[in-house]
Scaffold this active site. Sequence first.
Site, PDB file in Angstrom:
ATOM      1  N   ASP A  72      74.286 127.143  38.034  1.00 55.05           N
ATOM      2  CA  ASP A  72      72.882 127.243  37.628  1.00 55.05           C
ATOM      3  C   ASP A  72      72.710 126.829  36.175  1.00 55.05           C
ATOM      4  OD1 ASP A  72      74.313 129.629  36.952  1.00 55.05           O
ATOM      5  OD2 ASP A  72      72.416 130.694  36.646  1.00 55.05           O
ATOM      6  N   GLU A 137      74.349 133.004  36.683  1.00 55.11           N
ATOM      7  CA  GLU A 137      74.896 133.369  35.378  1.00 55.11           C
ATOM      8  C   GLU A 137      73.833 133.304  34.300  1.00 55.11           C
ATOM      9  OE1 GLU A 137      76.924 133.093  31.473  1.00 55.11           O
ATOM     10  OE2 GLU A 137      75.542 131.684  32.397  1.00 55.11           O
TER      11      GLU A 137
END
Length: 380
Positions: A72, A137
């Site tokens: 991400d 994250e």
Amino acid sequence: MSLPDTPTLALACELISRSSVTPEDAGCLQLIAQRLAPLGFVCERIDIGGVSNLWARRGSARPLLCFAGHTDVVPTGPLDAWQSPPFEPTIRDGHLYGRGAADMKSSLAGFVTAIERFVAAHPDHAGSIALLLTSDEEGVATCGTVKVVEALAARGERLDYCVVGEPTSVKTLGDMIKNGRRGSLSGTLRVKGRQGHVAYPHLARNPIHELAPALAELAAERWDDGNEFFPPTTWQVSNIHAGTGANNVIPGVCDVLFNFRFGSVSTADALKARTHAILDRHGLDYELDWHLSGKPFITGRGQLVAALGNAIRETVGVETELSTTGGTSDGRFIADICAEVVEFGPVNASIHQVNEHIAVDAVEPLSKIYERTLRALLTA
């Protein structure tokens, strides 16, 4: 964009082209798994709460070397501020531009191509190789690495070494390894008073006035002196709110948000106890809720630090520095099941900014550093 001229650069571009704004993965994990499966990796998806997670492992023997990271990326910000579209990887002036170029899709590409070369050269290598990747994250980080670690711990899987591909380099590739991170402890404090008219303070209790001396003491407190790995613990107020917006009303409550960043000298419980003692000493009527988002971890100068440091020196000729500065990372979760955890990746000067980029001539050396680390730890 000119065509990528190395396998690592090509894979980095393919990953950047996928709009994986947290917690989206946009097919990055599937792409990586498709590269790993022919190498003999068992690829396991551990998707939870809309978050995509991958645990891929080759072999069952020890030691186990894991590469960890995230697919991400943070939001792009204003598109018109980018010189080229953030999800169209573009090579310009010797740099690869795109969201995630530095944080951390080039590292992911480096992991994969390093493993491909290593397995081709050492098909019967010692130990095992693993990848632990998540799409959670950059966001709340509640259903990503932490959940995979819990699943691994529940079935008795432990790691011996872990390299997290965060962008740790400062000025040039290889100049810094993060061998630990500080813990983060946040407090949500509400101090209660009695609302009233500012002209009649004797009929009210102003929680701001009552809290101010305690805040001053907390701000001046020396929590510890740090140690060889960590600076002294810091305490910072991030938000204060009280009042109705009117200038003639004494507020009834005052809300404060604060945060500790702490190393291995002080524990979270000790910091909590000292905070309560100060607030109690000032006679405050208060409520205090705590959130520990990460414990500190530290990896000393063991086999992993030595192997990675040597790999950096051999590849780019840089003497690396060990550091624990900066914010938290998923290393804080992995440290629960791994004795030696470090972070290493490209230069971080442009991360989370518009026009994020990485030097093209750093992409392949990054992969070679990871490969040399594999060779040092998993060959006889």
